[in-house]
Design a protein around this motif. Sequence first.
Motif, PDB file in Angstrom:
ATOM      1  N   GLU A  81       1.263  -1.428  -0.069  1.00  0.00           N
ATOM      2  CA  GLU A  81       0.026   0.146   0.102  1.00  0.00           C
ATOM      3  C   GLU A  81       0.824   0.896   0.246  1.00  0.00           C
ATOM      4  N   GLU A  82       2.250   1.066   0.249  1.00  0.00           N
ATOM      5  CA  GLU A  82       2.985   2.091   0.324  1.00  0.00           C
ATOM      6  C   GLU A  82       3.089   2.622  -0.753  1.00  0.00           C
TER       7      GLU A  82
ATOM      8  N   LEU B 138       0.182   4.024  -2.666  1.00  0.00           N
ATOM      9  CA  LEU B 138      -0.585   5.443  -2.232  1.00  0.00           C
ATOM     10  C   LEU B 138       0.617   6.777  -2.279  1.00  0.00           C
TER      11      LEU B 138
ATOM     12  N   ARG C   5      -5.686  -1.084   7.681  1.00  0.00           N
ATOM     13  CA  ARG C   5      -4.634  -0.317   7.385  1.00  0.00           C
ATOM     14  C   ARG C   5      -5.043   0.306   6.354  1.00  0.00           C
TER      15      ARG C   5
ATOM     16  N   LYS D 179      -7.352   2.627   7.986  1.00  0.00           N
ATOM     17  CA  LYS D 179      -6.868   3.998   8.874  1.00  0.00           C
ATOM     18  C   LYS D 179      -6.342   4.754   8.267  1.00  0.00           C
ATOM     19  N   ARG D 180      -6.352   4.994   6.914  1.00  0.00           N
ATOM     20  CA  ARG D 180      -5.083   5.744   6.123  1.00  0.00           C
ATOM     21  C   ARG D 180      -6.170   6.893   5.370  1.00  0.00           C
TER      22      ARG D 180
ATOM     23  N   GLU E 207      -9.603   8.760   3.615  1.00  0.00           N
ATOM     24  CA  GLU E 207     -10.153   9.966   4.187  1.00  0.00           C
ATOM     25  C   GLU E 207     -11.432   9.395   3.864  1.00  0.00           C
TER      26      GLU E 207
END
Length: 119
Positions: free
Chosen positions: A51-52, A55, A92, A95-96, A98
């Motif tokens: 995901e890093e 995103l 995860r 949590k990130r 919006e």
Amino acid sequence: MILIIGGAAQGKLDYVLQKTGYAPDQVARTPEEAKTLPVFDGVEEWPDLDEEELLSANPGVILICDEVGCGVVPVDPAQRAWREQVGRLCCRLAKRAERVERIFCGLPMTLKGDSLSWN
């Protein structure tokens, strides 16, 4: 990033396309495509998603993921591990995100974010 979750065949993709005006050809089916397309459908098929990386490349992506943790617990250990991985990935991502919405029978439920606007 926006996360859309819900059971299989609950209208998640139709809902996103209707809300955004995107066309089906703007929907990614792989993490590589999701780096450049606005919608990524089928996140549950990629439980080891980085995901890093995704995103960083596409911070405004709309992610659509089937809920896989409900129902009978599979006998197969690999299936149980897959469900666990997908569940942790969704935690995860939520949590990130919006905004997080759950679609059930085609109806949206806002879990996180402003329920009145869709950006």
